[in-house]
Design a protein around this motif. Structure first.
Motif, PDB file in Angstrom:
ATOM      1  N   THR A  43     -12.516  36.748 -43.295  1.00 17.31           N
ATOM      2  CA  THR A  43     -11.945  35.239 -42.651  1.00 17.31           C
ATOM      3  C   THR A  43     -10.650  35.307 -43.125  1.00 17.31           C
ATOM      4  OG1 THR A  43     -14.220  34.512 -42.697  1.00 17.31           O
ATOM      5  CG2 THR A  43     -12.475  33.061 -42.596  1.00 17.31           C
ATOM      6  N   GLY A  44     -10.095  35.436 -44.314  1.00 18.49           N
ATOM      7  CA  GLY A  44      -8.797  35.303 -44.608  1.00 18.49           C
ATOM      8  C   GLY A  44      -7.924  36.447 -43.947  1.00 18.49           C
ATOM      9  N   LEU A  45      -8.447  37.694 -43.668  1.00 17.70           N
ATOM     10  CA  LEU A  45      -7.658  38.763 -43.124  1.00 17.70           C
ATOM     11  C   LEU A  45      -7.321  38.369 -41.691  1.00 17.70           C
ATOM     12  CD1 LEU A  45      -9.114  42.055 -44.848  1.00 17.70           C
ATOM     13  CD2 LEU A  45      -6.598  41.056 -44.929  1.00 17.70           C
ATOM     14  N   MET A  46      -8.714  37.722 -40.843  1.00 14.42           N
ATOM     15  CA  MET A  46      -8.477  37.592 -39.528  1.00 14.42           C
ATOM     16  C   MET A  46      -7.645  36.250 -39.233  1.00 14.42           C
ATOM     17  SD  MET A  46     -12.245  38.228 -38.219  1.00 14.42           S
ATOM     18  CE  MET A  46     -12.019  37.573 -36.558  1.00 14.42           C
ATOM     19  N   ALA A  47      -7.675  35.343 -40.092  1.00 12.69           N
ATOM     20  CA  ALA A  47      -6.875  34.069 -40.057  1.00 12.69           C
ATOM     21  C   ALA A  47      -5.316  34.308 -40.327  1.00 12.69           C
ATOM     22  CB  ALA A  47      -7.346  32.972 -40.931  1.00 12.69           C
ATOM     23  N   GLY A  48      -5.231  35.173 -41.388  1.00 16.13           N
ATOM     24  CA  GLY A  48      -3.653  35.661 -41.672  1.00 16.13           C
ATOM     25  C   GLY A  48      -3.371  36.383 -40.485  1.00 16.13           C
ATOM     26  N   MET A  49      -3.977  37.307 -40.029  1.00 13.70           N
ATOM     27  CA  MET A  49      -3.554  38.228 -38.911  1.00 13.70           C
ATOM     28  C   MET A  49      -3.239  37.509 -37.600  1.00 13.70           C
ATOM     29  SD  MET A  49      -3.174  41.447 -39.694  1.00 13.70           S
ATOM     30  CE  MET A  49      -3.067  42.293 -38.141  1.00 13.70           C
ATOM     31  N   VAL A 106      -1.771  30.888 -34.964  1.00 11.71           N
ATOM     32  CA  VAL A 106      -3.196  30.344 -35.399  1.00 11.71           C
ATOM     33  C   VAL A 106      -3.728  30.772 -36.359  1.00 11.71           C
ATOM     34  CG1 VAL A 106      -3.279  29.571 -32.825  1.00 11.71           C
ATOM     35  CG2 VAL A 106      -4.318  31.512 -33.716  1.00 11.71           C
ATOM     36  N   GLY A 107      -4.762  30.218 -36.745  1.00 13.01           N
ATOM     37  CA  GLY A 107      -5.836  30.748 -37.871  1.00 13.01           C
ATOM     38  C   GLY A 107      -6.490  29.930 -38.631  1.00 13.01           C
ATOM     39  N   GLY A 108      -6.154  28.674 -39.115  1.00 13.72           N
ATOM     40  CA  GLY A 108      -7.038  27.711 -39.778  1.00 13.72           C
ATOM     41  C   GLY A 108      -8.173  27.132 -38.863  1.00 13.72           C
ATOM     42  N   GLY A 109      -7.723  26.542 -37.721  1.00 16.66           N
ATOM     43  CA  GLY A 109      -8.844  25.819 -37.049  1.00 16.66           C
ATOM     44  C   GLY A 109      -9.370  26.923 -36.048  1.00 16.66           C
ATOM     45  N   ILE A 110      -8.703  27.648 -35.593  1.00 15.50           N
ATOM     46  CA  ILE A 110      -9.192  28.837 -34.807  1.00 15.50           C
ATOM     47  C   ILE A 110     -10.269  29.879 -35.247  1.00 15.50           C
ATOM     48  CG2 ILE A 110      -8.741  30.470 -32.979  1.00 15.50           C
ATOM     49  CD1 ILE A 110      -7.873  27.771 -32.190  1.00 15.50           C
ATOM     50  N   LEU A 114     -10.290  22.865 -28.609  1.00 18.57           N
ATOM     51  CA  LEU A 114     -10.163  24.164 -28.465  1.00 18.57           C
ATOM     52  C   LEU A 114     -10.250  24.671 -26.957  1.00 18.57           C
ATOM     53  CD1 LEU A 114     -12.078  25.801 -31.537  1.00 18.57           C
ATOM     54  CD2 LEU A 114      -9.517  25.304 -31.434  1.00 18.57           C
ATOM     55  N   ILE A 115     -11.310  24.073 -26.456  1.00 23.89           N
ATOM     56  CA  ILE A 115     -11.580  24.248 -24.750  1.00 23.89           C
ATOM     57  C   ILE A 115     -10.214  23.924 -24.271  1.00 23.89           C
ATOM     58  CG2 ILE A 115     -12.673  23.837 -22.861  1.00 23.89           C
ATOM     59  CD1 ILE A 115     -15.162  23.960 -24.797  1.00 23.89           C
ATOM     60  N   VAL A 116     -10.087  22.402 -24.063  1.00 18.19           N
ATOM     61  CA  VAL A 116      -8.873  22.090 -23.438  1.00 18.19           C
ATOM     62  C   VAL A 116      -7.422  22.913 -23.615  1.00 18.19           C
ATOM     63  CG1 VAL A 116      -7.245  20.109 -23.088  1.00 18.19           C
ATOM     64  CG2 VAL A 116      -9.978  19.713 -23.202  1.00 18.19           C
ATOM     65  N   ILE A 117      -7.098  23.063 -24.944  1.00 17.47           N
ATOM     66  CA  ILE A 117      -5.984  23.820 -25.077  1.00 17.47           C
ATOM     67  C   ILE A 117      -6.031  25.294 -24.819  1.00 17.47           C
ATOM     68  CG2 ILE A 117      -4.665  24.912 -26.979  1.00 17.47           C
ATOM     69  CD1 ILE A 117      -5.198  22.259 -28.689  1.00 17.47           C
ATOM     70  N   ALA A 118      -7.080  25.956 -24.778  1.00 12.49           N
ATOM     71  CA  ALA A 118      -7.356  27.431 -24.279  1.00 12.49           C
ATOM     72  C   ALA A 118      -7.158  27.417 -22.739  1.00 12.49           C
ATOM     73  CB  ALA A 118      -8.539  27.803 -24.691  1.00 12.49           C
ATOM     74  N   GLY A 119      -7.786  26.140 -22.198  1.00 10.94           N
ATOM     75  CA  GLY A 119      -7.712  26.077 -20.557  1.00 10.94           C
ATOM     76  C   GLY A 119      -6.338  26.043 -20.294  1.00 10.94           C
ATOM     77  N   LYS A 120      -5.685  24.972 -20.717  1.00  6.77           N
ATOM     78  CA  LYS A 120      -4.235  24.870 -20.486  1.00  6.77           C
ATOM     79  C   LYS A 120      -3.600  25.927 -20.577  1.00  6.77           C
ATOM     80  CE  LYS A 120      -0.428  21.512 -20.955  1.00  6.77           C
ATOM     81  NZ  LYS A 120       0.096  22.153 -19.736  1.00  6.77           N
ATOM     82  N   MET A 121      -3.483  26.686 -21.461  1.00  6.67           N
ATOM     83  CA  MET A 121      -2.606  27.891 -21.872  1.00  6.67           C
ATOM     84  C   MET A 121      -3.059  28.757 -20.751  1.00  6.67           C
ATOM     85  SD  MET A 121      -2.081  27.985 -25.819  1.00  6.67           S
ATOM     86  CE  MET A 121      -0.927  29.090 -25.701  1.00  6.67           C
ATOM     87  N   LEU A 122      -4.351  29.161 -20.731  1.00  2.46           N
ATOM     88  CA  LEU A 122      -4.830  30.398 -19.966  1.00  2.46           C
ATOM     89  C   LEU A 122      -4.140  30.288 -18.328  1.00  2.46           C
ATOM     90  CD1 LEU A 122      -6.432  32.752 -19.556  1.00  2.46           C
ATOM     91  CD2 LEU A 122      -8.337  31.368 -19.394  1.00  2.46           C
TER      92      LEU A 122
END
Length: 122
Positions: A12-18, A25-29, A111-119
Motif C-alpha cells: 500500500t505504501g509503495l503504491m501510494a508513494g509511486m 495522488v496516493g492517499g485517497g486514491i 472519485l467517480i466525478v473527478i475521474a469522469g471529468k478528467m477522462l
C-alpha cells in the motif's frame, strides 16, 4: 500484526508513494480503498490512517525531484497548503459525524466525478 498485514501495508505504501510521485495522488486514491477493501478498516479508520501518513514529509523526495526540474509554483503551493490545513480540519469534523455507509458513498462519488471529468476533458 501478521506477516500478511505487514506485506499489505508495505505494498500500500509503495503504491501510494509511486502514484503520488507519478501523478500527484496516493492517499485517497490508493491507501483508503486498500485499507477498507483488503484490511477491513472502517471508512473513518482508513481516512484517519491515510491522513496520519501525510503528517510527516512523506513526499519530500518527490518534491525535490519536481523542484529540480522547475515544476513547483511555491506561491500557489503555499496558499493551497494554508487553506488545506483549514479545510482538512473542518472536513474531518464533518466526516467523523457522518455514518460510514454514507461516507463511503460520498468518497466513491467524488472519485467517480473527478475521474469522469478528467477522462472526458479535451
Amino acid at each position: 500484526m501478521s506477516t500478511a498485514t505487514i506485506v499489505t501495508l508495505i505494498i500500500t505504501g509503495l503504491m501510494a508513494g509511486m502514484l503520488s510521485g507519478l501523478v500527484g495522488v496516493g492517499g485517497g486514491i490508493i491507501m483508503v480503498p486498500m485499507l477498507v477493501l483488503i484490511l477491513g478498516f472502517s471508512q473513518h479508520q482508513a481516512q484517519g490512517t491515510s491522513l496520519t501518513v501525510l503528517v510527516v514529509p512523506v513526499t519530500a523526495l518527490a518534491v525535490y525531484n519536481y523542484y529540480n526540474e522547475g515544476y513547483i509554483n511555491w506561491k500557489y503551493a503555499g496558499i493551497i497548503a494554508i487553506f488545506f490545513v483549514v479545510g482538512s480540519y473542518f472536513g474531518s469534523k464533518l466526516a467523523v459525524n457522518i455514518d460510514q455507509k454514507m461516507l463511503k458513498k460520498i468518497f466513491s462519488i467524488v472519485l467517480i466525478v473527478i475521474a469522469g471529468k478528467m477522462l472526458l476533458e479535451k
